[in-house]
Design a protein around this motif. Structure first.
Motif, short mmCIF file in Angstrom:
data_model
loop_
_atom_site.label_atom_id
_atom_site.label_comp_id
_atom_site.label_asym_id
_atom_site.label_seq_id
_atom_site.Cartn_x
_atom_site.Cartn_y
_atom_site.Cartn_z
N ILE A 57 0.85 -1.19 0.00
CA ILE A 57 0.00 0.00 0.00
C ILE A 57 0.88 1.23 0.00
O ILE A 57 1.80 1.35 0.81
CB ILE A 57 -0.91 0.01 1.24
N THR A 58 0.61 2.15 -0.92
CA THR A 58 1.41 3.35 -1.03
C THR A 58 0.57 4.59 -0.76
O THR A 58 -0.48 4.79 -1.38
CB THR A 58 2.04 3.48 -2.44
N LEU A 59 1.04 5.41 0.16
CA LEU A 59 0.42 6.70 0.48
C LEU A 59 1.40 7.79 0.06
O LEU A 59 2.62 7.61 0.15
CB LEU A 59 0.13 6.82 1.97
N VAL A 60 0.88 8.91 -0.40
CA VAL A 60 1.74 10.02 -0.83
C VAL A 60 1.21 11.33 -0.26
O VAL A 60 0.00 11.57 -0.23
CB VAL A 60 1.83 10.10 -2.38
N THR A 61 2.14 12.17 0.19
CA THR A 61 1.84 13.54 0.59
C THR A 61 2.87 14.45 -0.08
O THR A 61 4.07 14.18 -0.01
CB THR A 61 1.93 13.71 2.12
N VAL A 62 2.40 15.50 -0.74
CA VAL A 62 3.28 16.44 -1.43
C VAL A 62 3.18 17.80 -0.77
O VAL A 62 2.07 18.29 -0.50
CB VAL A 62 2.91 16.56 -2.93
N GLY A 63 4.33 18.41 -0.51
CA GLY A 63 4.31 19.76 0.05
C GLY A 63 5.58 20.07 0.82
O GLY A 63 6.33 19.16 1.20
N ARG A 64 5.79 21.33 1.07
CA ARG A 64 6.95 21.76 1.86
C ARG A 64 6.82 21.21 3.27
O ARG A 64 5.74 21.22 3.85
CB ARG A 64 7.00 23.29 1.88
N LEU A 65 7.91 20.71 3.80
CA LEU A 65 7.90 20.19 5.17
C LEU A 65 8.00 21.36 6.14
O LEU A 65 9.09 21.87 6.41
CB LEU A 65 9.05 19.19 5.39
N ALA A 66 6.85 21.80 6.61
CA ALA A 66 6.76 22.94 7.51
C ALA A 66 5.70 22.65 8.55
O ALA A 66 4.82 21.80 8.33
CB ALA A 66 6.43 24.21 6.73
N SER A 67 5.77 23.33 9.68
CA SER A 67 4.91 23.01 10.81
C SER A 67 3.43 23.01 10.47
O SER A 67 2.67 22.15 10.93
CB SER A 67 5.18 23.99 11.97
N GLU A 68 2.99 23.97 9.63
CA GLU A 68 1.56 24.04 9.32
C GLU A 68 1.09 22.92 8.41
O GLU A 68 -0.12 22.66 8.29
CB GLU A 68 1.22 25.41 8.68
N LYS A 69 2.04 22.23 7.76
CA LYS A 69 1.67 21.19 6.80
C LYS A 69 1.41 19.83 7.45
O LYS A 69 0.89 18.92 6.81
CB LYS A 69 2.76 21.04 5.74
N GLY A 70 1.80 19.68 8.71
CA GLY A 70 1.37 18.51 9.48
C GLY A 70 2.05 17.20 9.19
O GLY A 70 1.58 16.14 9.64
N GLN A 71 3.18 17.21 8.45
CA GLN A 71 3.84 15.93 8.17
C GLN A 71 4.39 15.27 9.43
O GLN A 71 4.73 14.09 9.42
CB GLN A 71 4.98 16.11 7.16
N ASP A 72 4.45 16.02 10.54
CA ASP A 72 4.92 15.43 11.79
C ASP A 72 3.94 14.38 12.33
O ASP A 72 4.30 13.60 13.22
CB ASP A 72 5.15 16.52 12.84
N MET A 73 2.71 14.34 11.78
CA MET A 73 1.74 13.32 12.19
C MET A 73 1.95 11.99 11.47
O MET A 73 1.39 10.97 11.86
CB MET A 73 0.31 13.82 11.93
N ILE A 74 2.72 12.02 10.39
CA ILE A 74 2.86 10.83 9.54
C ILE A 74 3.47 9.63 10.27
O ILE A 74 2.93 8.52 10.18
CB ILE A 74 3.62 11.17 8.25
N PRO A 75 4.59 9.79 11.00
CA PRO A 75 5.20 8.61 11.62
C PRO A 75 4.25 7.84 12.55
O PRO A 75 4.17 6.60 12.47
CB PRO A 75 6.39 9.19 12.40
N GLN A 76 3.53 8.54 13.41
CA GLN A 76 2.62 7.83 14.33
C GLN A 76 1.45 7.22 13.56
O GLN A 76 1.00 6.11 13.90
CB GLN A 76 2.10 8.78 15.41
N THR A 77 0.98 7.92 12.53
CA THR A 77 -0.11 7.36 11.70
C THR A 77 0.34 6.05 11.06
O THR A 77 -0.40 5.06 11.03
CB THR A 77 -0.54 8.36 10.62
N VAL A 78 1.57 6.03 10.55
CA VAL A 78 2.12 4.81 9.95
C VAL A 78 2.23 3.71 10.99
O VAL A 78 1.93 2.54 10.72
CB VAL A 78 3.49 5.10 9.29
N ARG A 79 2.64 4.06 12.20
CA ARG A 79 2.73 3.07 13.28
C ARG A 79 1.37 2.44 13.54
O ARG A 79 1.25 1.21 13.69
CB ARG A 79 3.25 3.74 14.55
N PHE A 80 0.33 3.26 13.59
CA PHE A 80 -1.03 2.75 13.79
C PHE A 80 -1.42 1.79 12.66
O PHE A 80 -2.00 0.73 12.90
CB PHE A 80 -2.05 3.90 13.83
#
Length: 227
Positions: A57-80
């Motif tokens: 399964i492949t998920l993709v998110t495109v965008g600048r890695l910045a606080s408002e973009k929320g990529q910091d939620m990705i690792p825990q989401t992947v863990r779940f």
């Protein structure tokens, strides 16, 4: 303030228009929404047949890695997702100051092999087209340009619950809007689509019916210039 003296103020979304009118009431009556112009055919051509990700399964998110973009939620989401039995890889296309934090969280949640950074790409569209689900993780957005691009490519979309996203996505009709902005909410949204491939097909069919013609937006500008 200079903003009080403009003849016309174009905002990128209805949500932004409301905000501007709230903070500067003197511009009420001189504002209008002007959505970003997108060359849909160029996006389709550049996407080609999509990036070949292989099995899983492949998920993709495109965008600048910045606080408002929320990529910091990705690792825990992947863990779940991994703990729930979904073999996923999540590609983050882009770069920025948040990358170090995301990398730290990848190590914390043991997902360094499952969260892949591509860096900034001049053409992210093959990744968007080739993925199973496009995910918008933002805490805040003026206008979700990449969501619009994913819609043009008829991708199943999961997005956080922001006012501007409700301008672009009709929940459970052409995409999925999460119940909040948290790893738990993202997990529930992604899980819902992974468990319901027919729903993903319905989203795609709905997106195929939508028009991405910019004519109406250009007419707004021409009308203002001519007046």
């Amino acid at each position: 303030h200079w903003i009080e003296y403009v003849d016309k103020l174009f905002c990128v979304s209805e949500d932004m228009k409301k905000y501007i009118e709230f903070v500067c009431p003197k511009v009420v009556g001189r504002t209008a929404v002007f959505y970003n112009l997108i060359d849909s055919m160029e996006i389709i051509v550049k996407a080609g047949d999509g990036h070949a990700f292989g099995k899983g399964i492949t998920l993709v998110t495109v965008g600048r890695l910045a606080s408002e973009k929320g990529q910091d939620m990705i690792p825990q989401t992947v863990r779940f997702l991994l703990d729930a039995g979904y073999q996923v890889k999540w590609y983050i296309v882009g770069d920025g100051p948040l990358r170090k934090i995301v990398e730290e969280k990848n190590r914390e949640f043991g997902v360094t092999e499952n969260v892949i950074f591509t860096g900034t790409l001049s053409n992210p569209y093959p990744y968007m087209k080739g993925c199973n689900i496009y995910v918008q993780t933002s805490y805040d957005e003026g206008w979700g340009l990449t969501v619009q691009e994913a819609k043009i490519l008829h991708k199943p979309i999961v997005t956080t619950n922001l006012p501007v996203m409700r301008e672009q996505i009709v929940h459970m009709k052409n995409g999925y809007i999460t119940q909040g902005t948290s790893p738990e909410a993202l997990f529930e949204g992604i899980k819902t689509l992974l468990d319901n491939p027919i729903l993903c097909e319905q989203f795609a069919e709905e997106l195929k019916k939508e028009s991405h013609d910019n004519t109406q937006e250009l007419e707004k500008l021409y009308t203002f210039i001519e007046s």
